[in-house]
Enzyme design. Sequence first.
Site, short mmCIF file in Angstrom:
data_model
loop_
_atom_site.label_atom_id
_atom_site.label_comp_id
_atom_site.label_asym_id
_atom_site.label_seq_id
_atom_site.Cartn_x
_atom_site.Cartn_y
_atom_site.Cartn_z
CE LYS A 20 -1.03 2.34 3.62
NZ LYS A 20 -1.15 2.74 4.79
N PRO A 109 9.22 -5.18 3.26
CG PRO A 109 11.00 -3.86 2.64
CD PRO A 109 9.62 -4.35 2.10
CB ALA A 112 9.24 -0.29 4.67
N GLY A 115 2.56 -1.02 4.31
CA GLY A 115 1.43 -1.83 4.72
C GLY A 115 1.40 -3.24 4.82
N GLY A 116 2.91 -3.93 4.84
CA GLY A 116 2.98 -5.32 4.70
C GLY A 116 2.36 -6.29 5.32
N GLY A 117 2.29 -6.01 6.56
CA GLY A 117 1.43 -6.90 7.46
C GLY A 117 0.13 -6.96 7.18
CB SER A 118 -2.22 -4.10 6.62
OG SER A 118 -2.00 -3.50 7.64
CG ASP A 151 -2.70 0.75 6.83
OD1 ASP A 151 -3.49 1.86 7.04
OD2 ASP A 151 -1.63 0.85 7.10
O1 C5P Z 1 -3.86 -0.07 13.17
P1 C5P Z 1 -2.23 -0.51 13.47
O2 C5P Z 1 -2.06 -1.90 13.95
O3 C5P Z 1 -1.88 -0.70 11.88
O4 C5P Z 1 -1.84 0.80 14.03
C1 C5P Z 1 -0.39 0.60 14.44
C2 C5P Z 1 -0.15 1.90 15.37
O5 C5P Z 1 -0.23 2.99 14.50
C3 C5P Z 1 -1.15 1.99 16.39
O6 C5P Z 1 -0.90 1.23 17.31
C4 C5P Z 1 -1.09 3.44 16.74
O7 C5P Z 1 0.21 3.73 17.46
C5 C5P Z 1 -0.75 4.02 15.18
N1 C5P Z 1 -1.70 4.56 14.56
C6 C5P Z 1 -2.48 5.67 14.86
N2 C5P Z 1 -3.42 6.14 14.06
C7 C5P Z 1 -3.92 5.60 13.22
C8 C5P Z 1 -3.21 4.13 12.68
C9 C5P Z 1 -2.14 3.98 13.32
O8 C5P Z 1 -2.05 6.41 15.88
N3 C5P Z 1 -4.88 6.08 12.47
#
Ligand code: C5P
Length: 303
Positions: A20, A109, A112, A115-118, A151
Amino acid sequence: MNELTTAGRLGRVRATAYSKLTLSLQVGALRDDGFHELEALAVSISDPHDVIEVRAVPHPGGVTLKMRGETDDVPTGMTNLAARAADELLVRAGRSGHGVELIVRKKIPSGAGLGGGSADAAATLVAIRRMLEIDLDDATLLELGAKLGSDVSFCLAGGAAWMRGRGERIEAVDLPAGMPFLVALPPFRLSTPTVYRAWDDLGRPRAARSVPATGAVAALLPELSNDLEPAAEAVEPRLAQFRTDLEAAAEAPALLAGSGSAYVVPVPDGRDVDAYARRVSGRMRVPVTPAASVSRGVRLGSG
Ligand code: C5P
């Protein structure tokens, strides 16, 4: 290739999980749940991509995960988002007794901002739904994905979209496939929560600079910017120098991808993107991947 079991069911499904690319990112208020409100324009890109293979196995029941390829800093076991996605889907579908083996071939990676995990989680949901013929519609899969990570919804929907809310509210936009980008990977990675925390600590700054959009994106949004860029550069001071060097090597402006550490260069139309990537990579001595926008976040049945 998919395989049919004797029962006629698919015993194995492969899916491509695309990166992404965040082309613009405006960050807003910190919410009570710890996430930030945001508005981002994102596109799925061809490379780097991961390949997920799911297999129905007679035993053990539940999800087993095997990681292959560039697995540095990638969470293992049930801390991996793809494994959690598989588990959540099986539970939701009432199939938690089924054995599912998940093989993730990593090229995207970790750390980076791509959004690889997502992407892996989204591809896993789609692949297992297909393999086990699970009767859940796209809306339910999106809802399940949104719970897994901010994501995952975008990666399920794919293509090009505005992301709002914490990222899970998706509004598709009309952008063509095939728009070219370079993705440059510095030799260090960034943690998303750390970058968001630094952004709060810095007093929630707006992006200090913008780069001109190219091609069809320019009609939608003439200038691209990323509010997290100053925070990422504060967390990792080598990043600012990396960007300066990259912009000199590419002779074009570069923008931080999401929370970093990758940088993206929108490629002007008409350039040979492969040759351009090779030249910039040679000058920078880091991996620079030629990429093109694609119309989906997940492609089923690819090798
Ligand atoms: O949702 P995800 O696990 O990808 O988010 C990882 C971290 O990124 C969250 O724990 C948060 O610290 C931060 N984040 C955020 N606001 C968002 C998306 C992510 O603060 N809209």
